[in-house]
Write a protein that holds these residues in place. Structure first.
Motif, mmCIF file in Angstrom:
data_model
loop_
_atom_site.group_PDB
_atom_site.id
_atom_site.type_symbol
_atom_site.label_atom_id
_atom_site.label_comp_id
_atom_site.label_asym_id
_atom_site.label_seq_id
_atom_site.Cartn_x
_atom_site.Cartn_y
_atom_site.Cartn_z
ATOM 1 N N LEU A 167 0.834 -1.204 0.000
ATOM 2 C CA LEU A 167 0.000 0.000 0.000
ATOM 3 C C LEU A 167 0.868 1.253 0.000
ATOM 4 C CD1 LEU A 167 -2.666 -1.168 2.603
ATOM 5 C CD2 LEU A 167 -3.080 -0.761 0.170
ATOM 6 N N ASN A 168 1.956 1.215 0.758
ATOM 7 C CA ASN A 168 2.877 2.342 0.801
ATOM 8 C C ASN A 168 3.492 2.597 -0.574
ATOM 9 O OD1 ASN A 168 6.015 3.197 1.316
ATOM 10 N ND2 ASN A 168 4.654 4.206 2.763
ATOM 11 N N GLN A 169 3.869 1.526 -1.264
ATOM 12 C CA GLN A 169 4.418 1.651 -2.619
ATOM 13 C C GLN A 169 3.402 2.281 -3.558
ATOM 14 O OE1 GLN A 169 5.881 -2.060 -4.188
ATOM 15 N NE2 GLN A 169 7.090 -2.513 -2.354
ATOM 16 N N ALA A 170 2.154 1.826 -3.460
ATOM 17 C CA ALA A 170 1.112 2.347 -4.344
ATOM 18 C C ALA A 170 0.897 3.840 -4.116
ATOM 19 C CB ALA A 170 -0.193 1.584 -4.113
ATOM 20 N N LEU A 171 0.833 4.257 -2.862
ATOM 21 C CA LEU A 171 0.662 5.672 -2.550
ATOM 22 C C LEU A 171 1.828 6.492 -3.102
ATOM 23 C CD1 LEU A 171 -0.585 5.466 1.160
ATOM 24 C CD2 LEU A 171 -1.936 6.154 -0.829
ATOM 25 N N ASP A 172 3.036 6.013 -2.863
ATOM 26 C CA ASP A 172 4.235 6.719 -3.314
ATOM 27 C C ASP A 172 4.242 6.861 -4.838
ATOM 28 O OD1 ASP A 172 6.716 7.919 -3.396
ATOM 29 O OD2 ASP A 172 7.846 6.096 -2.978
ATOM 30 N N GLU A 173 3.939 5.785 -5.535
ATOM 31 C CA GLU A 173 3.981 5.810 -6.996
ATOM 32 C C GLU A 173 2.915 6.724 -7.586
ATOM 33 O OE1 GLU A 173 5.722 1.244 -7.225
ATOM 34 O OE2 GLU A 173 3.788 1.720 -8.162
ATOM 35 N N GLU A 174 1.719 6.731 -6.987
ATOM 36 C CA GLU A 174 0.656 7.583 -7.529
ATOM 37 C C GLU A 174 0.875 9.060 -7.180
ATOM 38 O OE1 GLU A 174 -1.785 6.463 -9.750
ATOM 39 O OE2 GLU A 174 -0.278 4.870 -9.628
ATOM 40 N N LEU A 175 1.428 9.344 -6.012
ATOM 41 C CA LEU A 175 1.779 10.721 -5.667
ATOM 42 C C LEU A 175 2.851 11.259 -6.611
ATOM 43 C CD1 LEU A 175 1.826 10.258 -1.805
ATOM 44 C CD2 LEU A 175 0.487 12.024 -2.961
ATOM 45 N N GLU A 176 3.802 10.397 -6.954
ATOM 46 C CA GLU A 176 4.877 10.780 -7.868
ATOM 47 C C GLU A 176 4.365 10.948 -9.289
ATOM 48 O OE1 GLU A 176 8.037 7.874 -9.224
ATOM 49 O OE2 GLU A 176 9.207 9.073 -7.819
ATOM 50 N N ARG A 177 3.438 10.112 -9.676
ATOM 51 C CA ARG A 177 2.937 10.096 -11.052
ATOM 52 C C ARG A 177 2.045 11.290 -11.378
ATOM 53 N NH1 ARG A 177 -1.966 8.269 -12.944
ATOM 54 N NH2 ARG A 177 -2.038 7.654 -15.141
ATOM 55 N N ASP A 178 1.224 11.713 -10.403
ATOM 56 C CA ASP A 178 0.198 12.725 -10.683
ATOM 57 C C ASP A 178 0.199 13.761 -9.560
ATOM 58 O OD1 ASP A 178 -2.083 14.202 -11.235
ATOM 59 O OD2 ASP A 178 -3.317 12.454 -11.731
ATOM 60 N N GLU A 179 0.522 14.997 -9.877
ATOM 61 C CA GLU A 179 0.615 16.037 -8.844
ATOM 62 C C GLU A 179 -0.742 16.426 -8.274
ATOM 63 O OE1 GLU A 179 0.680 19.907 -11.896
ATOM 64 O OE2 GLU A 179 2.473 19.375 -10.748
ATOM 65 N N ARG A 180 -1.824 15.947 -8.893
ATOM 66 C CA ARG A 180 -3.164 16.222 -8.360
ATOM 67 C C ARG A 180 -3.515 15.317 -7.180
ATOM 68 N NH1 ARG A 180 -6.717 15.199 -13.511
ATOM 69 N NH2 ARG A 180 -5.245 13.446 -13.556
ATOM 70 N N VAL A 181 -2.744 14.256 -6.999
ATOM 71 C CA VAL A 181 -3.012 13.293 -5.933
ATOM 72 C C VAL A 181 -2.466 13.822 -4.611
ATOM 73 C CG1 VAL A 181 -2.570 10.950 -5.096
ATOM 74 C CG2 VAL A 181 -2.958 11.351 -7.542
ATOM 75 N N PHE A 182 -3.266 13.721 -3.556
ATOM 76 C CA PHE A 182 -2.786 14.030 -2.218
ATOM 77 C C PHE A 182 -3.492 13.145 -1.201
ATOM 78 C CE2 PHE A 182 -6.474 16.784 -2.619
ATOM 79 C CZ PHE A 182 -7.019 16.868 -1.347
ATOM 80 N N LEU A 183 -2.883 12.998 -0.044
ATOM 81 C CA LEU A 183 -3.395 12.142 1.028
ATOM 82 C C LEU A 183 -3.735 12.999 2.229
ATOM 83 C CD1 LEU A 183 -3.770 9.264 2.386
ATOM 84 C CD2 LEU A 183 -1.352 9.444 3.029
#
Length: 289
Positions: A44-60
């Motif tokens: 789950l941590n990997q998925a969050l990291d990869e999607e945050l890196e991929r798309d600047e619109r993503v935030f947690l």
């Protein structure tokens, strides 16, 4: 000299079979995928990291997700990497920060809203149901709400009743929501990435007792491009006599039961219902078993 002779023997034309035999005996398989052991938490941590890196619109956002690295350490290291604007600690106010997440999604961002437990999502149920799930329909398809609601769901160990309820049936009966419920590390990663990229609100029901459990993750799943499509069930074990269908942690119990029954001559198929809504592509074996 003996070592040099052995090297020539392994390389040489008619001796290639011997070289292959030596590879097998030594456990070296050049063409095999490089699988690794990864816990559900780290997936789950990997998925969050990869999607945050991929798309600047993503935030947690959520309680303790930033400086504390998350109550269950799912967001470990992300605040230090992405900062206060992308990893946001909130007050203990589910209705408030869930409303912020839904509004941000309507405005074009892709928030991931973490509940410390889905029991607490009841404080924000109006935001999840009346705002997130219904807006696309009520706007005639003009206003998508790409938000992910995620966190631990269902029974855990040593916690009270208000931390133990499973909300799969609740959210599964709310039109407009997609509901996913992973079991393994590979599917936890792939489903979270697919949920973040989906233009619909997605409820991701995790299980606290699975966070520390390691699973083998294939080379394909280690890729940043890996996603698990929302809409397909998965056969975890082939069988011809009876089909067991489950989701989340109970998949493991079904596999254990199948291992017991095989000793009695009963071959159980185990179907892993990792996506609860929309309706999954059901295996044909359900018709015959």
């Amino acid at each position: 000299m003996a070592a040099a002779a052995l090297r020539r023997l392994v390389r040489g034309g008619p001796q290639q079979g011997l070289g292959r035999l030596l590879q097998l005996r030594s456990g070296i398989h050049g063409s095999a995928p490089a699988a690794v052991q990864v816990t559900v938490r780290d997936a789950l941590n990997q998925a969050l990291d990869e999607e945050l890196e991929r798309d600047e619109r993503v935030f947690l956002l959520g309680e303790e997700v930033a400086q504390y690295d998350g109550a269950y350490k799912i967001s470990r290291g992300l605040w230090k990497k992405y900062g206060d604007k992308r990893i946001i600690d909130t007050p203990i106010s589910e209705m408030g920060f869930t409303g912020i997440a839904v509004g941000a999604a309507m405005a074009g961002l892709r928030p991931i809203c973490e509940f410390m437990t889905f029991n607490f999502s009841m404080q924000a149920i109006d935001q999840v149901i009346n705002s997130a799930s219904k807006t696309l329909y009520m706007s005639a398809g003009m206003v998508p709400v790409p938000v992910v609601f995620r966190g631990p769901n269902g029974a855990s160990a040593g916690v009270g009743a208000q931390h133990s309820q499973c909300f799969a049936a609740w959210y599964g009966h709310c039109p407009g929501l997609k509901v996913v419920s992973p079991w393994s590390s590979e599917d936890a990663k792939g489903l979270l990435k697919a949920s973040v990229r989906d233009d619909n609100p997605v409820v991701m029901l995790e299980n606290e007792l699975m966070y520390g459990v390691p699973f083998e993750m294939s080379e394909e799943a280690q890729s940043k491009d890996f996603v698990v499509p929302i809409g397909k069930a998965k056969i975890e074990r082939q069988g011809t006599h009876v089909t067991l269908v489950s989701h989340s942690r109970s998949v493991g119990h079904c596999l254990e039961a199948a291992a017991v029954l095989v000793k009695e001559g009963v071959e159980c198929e185990v179907c892993y219902g990792r996506i609860l809504v929309p309706g999954e592509e059901i295996p044909c074996s359900l018709k015959s078993n």
